[in-house]
Design a protein around this motif. Structure first.
Motif, PDB file in Angstrom:
ATOM      1  N   SER D 167       0.834  -1.209   0.000  1.00 13.94           N
ATOM      2  CA  SER D 167       0.000   0.000   0.000  1.00 13.94           C
ATOM      3  C   SER D 167       0.864   1.253   0.000  1.00 13.94           C
ATOM      4  CB  SER D 167      -0.919  -0.012   1.224  1.00 13.94           C
ATOM      5  OG  SER D 167      -1.789  -1.127   1.154  1.00 13.94           O
ATOM      6  N   ARG D 197      -8.881   6.820   1.515  1.00 15.73           N
ATOM      7  CA  ARG D 197      -9.006   5.417   1.108  1.00 15.73           C
ATOM      8  C   ARG D 197     -10.434   5.115   0.682  1.00 15.73           C
ATOM      9  NH1 ARG D 197      -6.445   1.506   5.272  1.00 15.73           N
ATOM     10  NH2 ARG D 197      -4.440   2.446   5.797  1.00 15.73           N
ATOM     11  N   SER D 200     -11.573  -0.535  -1.348  1.00 18.66           N
ATOM     12  CA  SER D 200     -10.567  -1.160  -2.209  1.00 18.66           C
ATOM     13  C   SER D 200     -11.238  -2.063  -3.233  1.00 18.66           C
ATOM     14  CB  SER D 200      -9.573  -1.954  -1.367  1.00 18.66           C
ATOM     15  OG  SER D 200      -8.709  -1.062  -0.691  1.00 18.66           O
ATOM     16  N   GLN D 212      -6.246   4.627  -4.060  1.00 15.93           N
ATOM     17  CA  GLN D 212      -6.092   5.670  -3.051  1.00 15.93           C
ATOM     18  C   GLN D 212      -6.355   7.007  -3.738  1.00 15.93           C
ATOM     19  OE1 GLN D 212      -2.245   5.338  -1.058  1.00 15.93           O
ATOM     20  NE2 GLN D 212      -2.398   3.100  -0.982  1.00 15.93           N
ATOM     21  N   LEU D 319      -1.337   7.956   4.855  1.00 15.86           N
ATOM     22  CA  LEU D 319      -2.036   6.706   4.540  1.00 15.86           C
ATOM     23  C   LEU D 319      -2.221   5.871   5.800  1.00 15.86           C
ATOM     24  CD1 LEU D 319      -3.034   4.485   2.504  1.00 15.86           C
ATOM     25  CD2 LEU D 319      -0.645   3.741   2.365  1.00 15.86           C
TER      26      LEU D 319
END
Lengths: 345, 345, 345, 345
Positions: D167, D197, D200, D212, D319
């Protein structure tokens, strides 16, 4: 990849000077070792201090200069035949700018000389075969994705024509690119041509027939139409749409950066063929250098130069007489059987 | 805007039924009061329970039905002349689907009858004049932004042709749209036509000459080329590029939603003219209803219907004979002098 | 389709006058029977001589006028709640321009009133759901071609803001369209909002925070970003790209006629939302009229109006405070369970 | 242009082998004279029989090989610092692939070493500065046509991520390109970063946060947003839209050949960055060779490598922690004052 290929460049005008720069600063694997031009000052200027280049006013002397292993001909068309025959006589590979010869008679003599030699030495400068768009279109056509080709719609526009440009030159200087491209894309010879004259633009010089609309027929029935308009005023545009039984594909609509301002979304149109086809010229000369260093000759052949010349001459007759004119080629020597207008990859 | 316009619709086939739906559910200011079709069941089905509509098998009876103030003719071409003359006899404004008449003789009789009447009653269904793209192109040409027009490049492609479609119908059913559009966009009559035959697609029915490439010349020297390809397989595409002395403009490349998936960016191509020109049909009928309620007649005239018919007939002769065929019109009655193929706005 | 739907229009300003024109001259199946505006002269002007329309200064009197079977609310936002409740009390179907209410409290009272009534009467004027581009995007998302949606990238640009436009209005007047569109396209409620402030344009009035960059989160984790820029100077642009697990799709890049002149290829950018969304407004009102005549209520509901209002209020708080602000809705009445923000077709 | 530039290439992996091929067969004016890789077989294979190249397993030995006048570093990131310092110690010009160093501490040591040296020797491999689209955008921004820049909207999509991609690598391997491009295009340092975020994709490996959405702020208030999505499945897409006070410009929407078949018009999307940016890599290395032969150092500097590294580290912290993270740089040595992240032309 070993020693650099020593090249003699004949002609140091606009195109020749650009090729000297390209060989010296862009292309990998070659170096200019001799330059010939009747105007010695022009030749010196084009060379511009590149080390180890000899300048000549006699092209034959340049061919015989030490280190010359290949020739790039960028002199005026009337000088091409003699230069090509001289290169053949010395066994030197040649890249010859178009037209291969100003008339089809001379072009045929070149073909016959190379055929007698029994091996190919000449590549003709039809650089569209090295443009990424044309290469994609060729690949789509050869791969069958569009089915059997039925029509090509072509557009060829220049901002303005240079001084001295004649109505015949719209055919034999401008449309000659479409003639070669059509033969190559379709893998067929042209069999007839008809030139139509729409009203001429008031933006064209007095007396110039511009635009013209040119129709070619091919041996397996495809139809090729070309709008040629060399004083369109707004940009340099070369487009081609292939229409087949299973689909159509268009190239030349590329637009890069889109700017939105002042109430419109706009993309620039290139003004010049050296901008539009810069990468194609680089790729053409690089391919020639790479092949030559490997001892091979690929790309458009002398036969392609000859066939293009015959078609252009027929086009000029149609422009003058107004009707449909047949295109008849001499018998094709076996030397050109395999590579029929192809080999650009 | 006062009382609804009572309309008699003649013909309840594919097109007639669509117009009945449009008048009933889309267009503002009109209502269907009578429908005529020799096949009474088909007429009843097309009416589908709309209140207050009388169904007839005789078109003349429909014209005489109570409340009829205007006529929409969507019957087969051979029935148009009689219906138009009957409407003229009753002083009823008419919107008549194309072709105005199957042959130019009949078309000329309609023109002469309306000219004798001394006022316009007929609008012909050339709906491209109501398409937003064509309207923009017309506006660009009339506004002078492109300079004097020199060429129109047109494409007209259908997925596939219906059963019974003949080689002549590529001209008189399909290209007839381009004939009218070219006359309207350029504001010029056509003077000659040449039809070329590329190799026919193996996707076309046996014996059909498809695609064709049609060239028109105009009275002030513009050239109009049309690729017509009614079995192209991939979609319904109508494009037009106008090339003038000062610039070019293209329509018909519209792409709405762009989907990027599976390695390609793609946009759908419409499959059908009723999809591609849905808004143009709505706008055409709405304009006709609006003008009629104001006591005016605008839009393409009987003269446009006649001129289109003569050009199409010349095209079919060229298709059969292979050469260039001149287009000669009868003298234009003064009634049509002002409105020369225009008035769509 | 039977009798015309009699409509009372409340408010005769810019939007109201446009709707009066639309109902009178564009839309099929309706007629204006009453118009109310405190400024009686403005109302008379908007009516402009349409037959059979009564003009009122009291909106309640217009609702009670003879022949009124439905209401279109185009008065200023603060007047909406009272007008909606009055329409509910009379059982009249309503099309109410956005915002349904200036604050979420009032919007919730409207929702509760309709929920007590036990049947839907209100459609809220989120006209993007009727734009052909948004409808295609909705169809692509619902059809699964793009996979599960992960992000929406939105752009909302105006040439310039009207006098009196505040920084908060970029959210609650402009972005409110994206709020509804995102909820509808994704079929998800929004759960949080963050407003970022890039440097303000010197083209914006002193003190206006313009552009803004707004981020919404949704209940199933999608992210929605919106550039809103109401003094961009060059045009009215509304774009949306949906990014899913299997592909992306973009709308709002449509370019019609491409003109090549003066060294550039350009397409006009619309200057005004009434131009860009003209067809969407027509389709919205036509759908409302059609549904109402069938006794149905479809389209964006009072719940949609309320949810949009809550999200916009949260956005304004984030604009003022700089951080992320949660979005919390009241419990959703069962009346709105099925039709959750959908039903536009 | 005189003698060929002798280059030592450190690292013979995917990127190193591609650079060896490029120096040997594409670029003009250079030749590979030494290659170093701990895996000697891999190095031999990458050299593939090019004459006159010595293969080493020790990079320092390669730097000291006869004929070496410049260094191209394509070894793994952790080896860069030592190699750069060794090149500095020998006064050798360097082209160093990104990242200049895996962490900002090491990057700062490189900056300080070069600053002590008092002259630039290093160019960092941010090849987007050599892409024709980015160059046009830079030119539009610097020329003032778009006015003061307010926002950059960026998209960075890959078909799929290689094994082991984490990531954090979406930031420090992928977004690092946008970090450098934004600094270069805007001529401003970045001051803060926030990483969001979205849900996903199920197409991403278990546990990878992909896509992202990354937001950067700059010293003069511009906002830069980046969608990074390395398992989008459909292609390699790099787009950038700059929005200024006077207009916007977009790059990366290029579509070449448009094929119409099977009901859709489609253009291929490249699948790989080596395809999309092939010309940029060639231009980058050619520019470096040309400048080096003239004794100059241009292009992205060690300071650019350092600043990019600090911004990426801040992004990774955001992040992990979810909030906004400030970006603080060390003091900028005077050596980098003039050439601030520029000089690509």
């Amino acid at each position: 990849m070993g020693e650099l290929l020593g090249v003699a460049v004949l002609g140091a005008g606009h195109m020749g000077a650009d090729h000297i720069r390209r060989l010296d600063r862009v292309v990998n694997g070659a170096r200019v070792v001799a330059v010939a031009d009747p105007d010695r000052d022009r030749a010196e200027e084009a060379v511009g201090g590149i080390e180890g280049v000899r300048v000549h006013d006699d092209p034959l002397a340049a061919l015989d200069a030490p280190g010359v292993r290949a020739v790039l001909i960028a002199s005026p068309g009337p000088a091409h035949e003699e230069a090509l025959l001289a290169a053949f006589g010395r066994g030197l590979p040649v890249l010859c700018e178009k037209p291969m010869a100003p008339e089809s008679d001379g072009a045929l003599r070149v073909v016959e000389a190379e055929a007698r030699l029994g091996r190919r030495l000449a590549q003709i400068g039809f650089m569209r075969r090295y443009d990424s768009g044309y290469l994609e279109l060729k690949s789509l056509l050869d791969g069958g994705r569009l089915g059997r080709p039925l029509m090509l719609h072509c557009t060829h526009r220049n901002v303005s024509s240079p001084p001295g440009f004649t109505s015949a030159m719209l055919i034999n200087s401008s449309v000659s690119h479409e003639i070669d491209a059509a033969r190559w894309l379709l893998g067929q010879e042209l069999t007839a041509v008809t030139v139509l004259r729409p009203a001429s633009s008031s933006g064209a010089p007095e007396g110039l027939v511009d635009p013209q609309f040119v129709l070619f027929e091919t041996e397996r029935g495809a139809l090729v139409d070309v709008e040629v308009f060399v004083n369109c005023g707004f940009g340099y545009q070369v487009r081609c749409e292939a229409v087949g039984e299973a689909g159509s594909a268009r190239i030349g609509e590329e637009h890069g950066t889109v700017v939105t301002a002042g109430g419109a979304a706009s993309a620039p149109v290139p003004q010049d063929y050296l901008v539009r086809f810069a990468a194609a010229y680089d790729r053409e000369v690089q391919s020639w250098v790479d092949a030559t260093r490997r001892g091979r000759v690929t790309g458009p052949s002398a036969w392609d130069g000859y066939a293009s010349s015959v078609a252009a001459e027929a086009g000029v007759r149609s422009l003058e007489n107004g009707g449909r004119v047949g295109i008849t080629l001499a018998e094709r020597p076996p030397l050109y059987a395999e590579d029929g207008g192809d080999g650009a990859r």
